[in-house]
Design an enzyme around this catalytic site. Structure first.
Site, PDB file in Angstrom:
ATOM      1  N   GLU A  77     -22.479   4.009  -7.620  1.00  0.00           N
ATOM      2  CA  GLU A  77     -23.755   4.248  -7.519  1.00  0.00           C
ATOM      3  C   GLU A  77     -23.998   5.507  -7.584  1.00  0.00           C
ATOM      4  O   GLU A  77     -23.403   6.477  -6.704  1.00  0.00           O
ATOM      5  CB  GLU A  77     -24.200   3.654  -6.444  1.00  0.00           C
ATOM      6  CG  GLU A  77     -25.651   3.750  -5.899  1.00  0.00           C
ATOM      7  CD  GLU A  77     -25.932   2.971  -4.564  1.00  0.00           C
ATOM      8  OE1 GLU A  77     -27.203   2.791  -4.150  1.00  0.00           O
ATOM      9  OE2 GLU A  77     -24.976   2.866  -3.734  1.00  0.00           O
ATOM     10  N   LYS A 112     -31.883  -0.956  -9.118  1.00  0.00           N
ATOM     11  CA  LYS A 112     -31.259  -1.594  -8.053  1.00  0.00           C
ATOM     12  C   LYS A 112     -32.692  -2.411  -7.201  1.00  0.00           C
ATOM     13  O   LYS A 112     -33.875  -1.854  -7.372  1.00  0.00           O
ATOM     14  CB  LYS A 112     -31.282  -0.603  -6.756  1.00  0.00           C
ATOM     15  CG  LYS A 112     -30.427  -1.197  -5.659  1.00  0.00           C
ATOM     16  CD  LYS A 112     -29.957   0.219  -4.662  1.00  0.00           C
ATOM     17  CE  LYS A 112     -29.298  -0.364  -3.508  1.00  0.00           C
ATOM     18  NZ  LYS A 112     -28.632   0.911  -2.842  1.00  0.00           N
ATOM     19  N   CYS A 141     -24.945  -1.773  -5.500  1.00  0.00           N
ATOM     20  CA  CYS A 141     -24.396  -1.708  -4.007  1.00  0.00           C
ATOM     21  C   CYS A 141     -25.151  -2.895  -3.362  1.00  0.00           C
ATOM     22  O   CYS A 141     -24.718  -3.991  -3.324  1.00  0.00           O
ATOM     23  CB  CYS A 141     -25.078  -0.358  -3.482  1.00  0.00           C
ATOM     24  SG  CYS A 141     -23.893  -0.092  -1.731  1.00  0.00           S
ATOM     25  N   GLY A 190     -11.480  25.205  19.839  1.00  0.00           N
ATOM     26  CA  GLY A 190     -10.743  25.208  21.016  1.00  0.00           C
ATOM     27  C   GLY A 190      -9.796  24.175  21.604  1.00  0.00           C
ATOM     28  O   GLY A 190     -10.107  23.153  21.421  1.00  0.00           O
ATOM     29  N   GLY A 227      -5.761  21.594  25.813  1.00  0.00           N
ATOM     30  CA  GLY A 227      -4.623  20.787  26.535  1.00  0.00           C
ATOM     31  C   GLY A 227      -5.176  19.454  26.871  1.00  0.00           C
ATOM     32  O   GLY A 227      -4.546  18.641  27.415  1.00  0.00           O
ATOM     33  N   SER A 247      -9.440  17.662  21.860  1.00  0.00           N
ATOM     34  CA  SER A 247      -9.176  18.756  21.134  1.00  0.00           C
ATOM     35  C   SER A 247      -7.823  18.584  20.345  1.00  0.00           C
ATOM     36  O   SER A 247      -7.571  18.971  19.350  1.00  0.00           O
ATOM     37  CB  SER A 247      -9.170  19.941  21.873  1.00  0.00           C
ATOM     38  OG  SER A 247      -8.215  20.134  22.869  1.00  0.00           O
ATOM     39  N   GLU A 251     -18.664  10.941  25.660  1.00  0.00           N
ATOM     40  CA  GLU A 251     -19.233  12.252  26.339  1.00  0.00           C
ATOM     41  C   GLU A 251     -20.746  12.327  25.406  1.00  0.00           C
ATOM     42  O   GLU A 251     -21.604  12.633  26.405  1.00  0.00           O
ATOM     43  CB  GLU A 251     -18.404  13.289  26.040  1.00  0.00           C
ATOM     44  CG  GLU A 251     -17.243  13.323  26.705  1.00  0.00           C
ATOM     45  CD  GLU A 251     -16.029  14.163  25.966  1.00  0.00           C
ATOM     46  OE1 GLU A 251     -14.983  14.178  26.905  1.00  0.00           O
ATOM     47  OE2 GLU A 251     -16.278  15.028  25.199  1.00  0.00           O
ATOM     48  N   LYS A 287     -29.922  16.444  23.885  1.00  0.00           N
ATOM     49  CA  LYS A 287     -28.770  16.942  23.737  1.00  0.00           C
ATOM     50  C   LYS A 287     -28.098  16.594  22.111  1.00  0.00           C
ATOM     51  O   LYS A 287     -27.799  17.390  21.295  1.00  0.00           O
ATOM     52  CB  LYS A 287     -27.498  16.726  24.692  1.00  0.00           C
ATOM     53  CG  LYS A 287     -27.733  17.462  25.894  1.00  0.00           C
ATOM     54  CD  LYS A 287     -26.682  17.106  26.862  1.00  0.00           C
ATOM     55  CE  LYS A 287     -26.763  17.971  28.208  1.00  0.00           C
ATOM     56  NZ  LYS A 287     -25.467  17.683  28.988  1.00  0.00           N
TER      57      LYS A 287
END
Length: 562
Positions: free
Chosen positions: A41, A113, A149, A310, A313, A317, A422, A532
């Site tokens: 498509e 379509k 599709c 970043g 530890g 990440s 988060e 946010k």
């Protein structure tokens, strides 16, 4: 009939490059004696082109590329079905999502379509007008129904109560005498979707006793990942051929059309796409492949050859670093540890060990001095107000400044490492850990991040064991853990799944076993964090509903859950 299925990686607006890939597929198809090449498509303009489709120059570019394919003498003897955007006069949006049937220098037919999706990440009615009738073409004496599709995603039996449209294009095509159904598709990846596609197409083929040939796009396009996995389904509903996932491939197959329509076999309703409760090893392998492809293509198609992130530890990440090394090669990944006064030695050691295991470049840039400078600068204005979340956010933003500077100076894409849990509850800092051009795991619940980390280690330790076993922490104050501020992630993820994916009410979420106060607390955090998410980096979509293009809630409102 010998059909070539050309699943390939198209780039939006790269008309010449997309056409050249089609030419290459065409030459190879001819060499393997195929008589028809089926393509995905919108493969000429790239998909989804979104508001580029409003630009006459863009539409003209895709039409010119199609005309070049039609006139190519080397492809004259090969019939092709090519996805493109077809302009038309009159009322409406002015475009069809179309498939051109090219053969011997002519555009012999054009299919439009019929079903235009407008849910989740799709907004096709904004750009296209729906076709009126299913298109059948005659090729080598076979009546072929050409669908695009969504046209195959509305079988009235399979989807039963989950149908979105009145029309069933496959049923219409068979009613008009189709002996074979082909589908040009741009169907994005989602966990569990490949299995659903196979069941759906198998049920339709068996119900109508007609074979189905399905060609899907492959490659990343912003947040979307197209997984390929093209299929040939026999009239008995069984998978005859399956193309690879996450790779370009030319699959040449022999297909037996339905010469006589036999009575079909009713399928049971099965049309519901949901993320599995627990991901199997195969699911996790597939997820790794999807995220790797999405990250690689996002960089390639935006012009980045390297990335920076970043490396704290922590688990998030660590998984992003693994994906980056897989997608771009370890030599193109820079990981930066940015310890503060609250960073444990264990975190520093584990970050360095992971970088060694992956073979990526590792640097240390402590934030104590910039953090102290911020505090000193703000002290006269803050006065004697006690330390609070502000100082924690200042640490995250100090790190954001460093990472953005490295991105600018080195010309590397900054990857943000936050996860869906988060982002859902706002446990992230604007202009801090949210800095970045792409969020590779931004659609992974925290529990799935852990599952993926354990899966990465299945053949030997890549991610240090302590990263997986220690309690998660942002390390922004002494002895901090995430669960100081949040319910356990298993609870958060269960509530987010019910609310985000399944649209459950408070009462339904409580009925599934969670405490009402906890449910209301989590949902209040989700609502309060919309501002946010509106500013977050693009996220690679892998679940039924991701934060981003398919998530459209207002920021300012007075709605409250009862």
């Amino acid at each position: 009939m010998r059909i070539a299925i050309g699943q390939f990686n198209a780039t939006i607006g790269a008309f010449a490059a997309n056409a050249e890939k089609i030419r290459d597929l065409g030459r190879r198809a001819l060499a393997e004696k195929a008589s028809l090449l089926l393509l995905p498509e919108q493969c000429l303009p790239g998909y989804p082109a979104r508001d580029f489709l409003d630009l006459p120059e863009f539409v003209a570019g895709n039409v010119a590329a199609l005309d070049g394919l039609r006139r190519d003498p080397g492809l004259r003897e090969l019939a092709m079905l090519v996805g493109y955007a077809q302009p038309h006069a009159g009322v409406g949006a002015g475009l069809y999502n179309a498939a051109a049937f090219l053969h011997r220098g002519e555009q012999k037919a054009t299919a439009h379509k019929l079903l235009l999706p407008t849910y989740d990440v799709f907004d096709e009615a904004r750009y296209f007008d729906p076709g009126r009738d299913v298109t059948l073409i005659d090729h080598e004496g076979v009546r072929i129904a050409v669908t695009i599709c969504e046209d195959i995603w509305n079988d009235k039996v399979f989807w039963h109560q989950h149908r979105r449209y009145e029309r069933d294009p496959i049923e219409e095509a068979v009613g008009k005498g189709a002996q074979l159904v082909v589908n040009l598709s741009g169907s994005p990846y989602q966990i569990g979707k490949a299995g659903l596609r196979e069941r759906m197409l198998g049920a339709a083929a068996l119900r109508h006793r007609v074979p189905i040939v399905y060609c899907n796009l492959v490659g990343g396009s912003d947040s979307l990942i197209f997984d390929g996995g093209s299929l040939v389904i026999g009239a008995d509903g069984k998978v005859l051929h399956r193309a690879r996932q996450f790779e370009e491939e030319l699959l040449v197959v022999e297909v037996e059309p339905a010469l006589v329509h036999e009575p079909g076999v009713a399928c049971r309703p099965d049309g519901e796409l949901a993320m599995p409760d627990r991901l199997s090893a195969d699911d996790l392998d597939e997820l790794l492949g999807a995220l790797t492809l999405g990250l690689r293509d996002y960089c390639a198609k935006t012009g980045f050859r390297s990335v920076v992130l970043g490396l704290s530890g922590g688990i998030d990440s660590a998984v992003v670093a693994v994906l980056a090394a897989r997608a771009l090669g370890p030599e193109n990944v820079l990981a930066v540890a940015m310890p503060s006064r609250y960073t444990t030695e264990m975190s520093n050691e584990d970050a360095a060990a992971l970088a060694r295991n992956l073979g990526i470049r590792f640097e240390v840039a402590p934030i104590e001095k910039p953090f102290g400078a911020f505090l000193e600068t703000l002290r006269p204005i803050f006065g004697d107000r006690p330390a609070d979340l502000t100082e924690e956010n200042l640490q995250a933003r100090s790190r954001g400044v460093i990472l953005m500077a490295l991105s600018n100076k080195l010309g590397s894409l900054l990857l943000t490492t936050g996860n869906k849990s988060e982002l859902g509850v706002g446990y992230c800092t604007l202009y801090g850990d949210m800095c970045g051009g792409l969020a590779p795991i931004g659609d992974l619940p925290k529990t799935v991040v852990y599952d993926l980390a354990r899966h990465v280690n299945r053949g030997g330790e890549v991610i240090p064991a302590r990263i997986i076993t220690r309690p998660p922490s942002a390390e922004l104050r002494e002895n901090q853990t995430d669960q100081d501020s949040l319910p356990p992630y298993e609870v958060v993820d269960r509530i987010l799944r019910g609310y985000v994916h399944e649209r459950r009410s408070v009462a339904e979420l409580v009925a599934q076993g969670d405490d009402e106060a906890t449910v209301r607390r989590v949902l209040s955090m989700v609502i309060a964090s919309e501002f946010k998410r509106r500013q977050a980096a693009p996220t690679l979509k892998v679940t039924p509903r991701a934060f981003g293009e398919g998530w459209r809630f207002p920021i300012a409102h007075h709605f409250r859950y009862r």
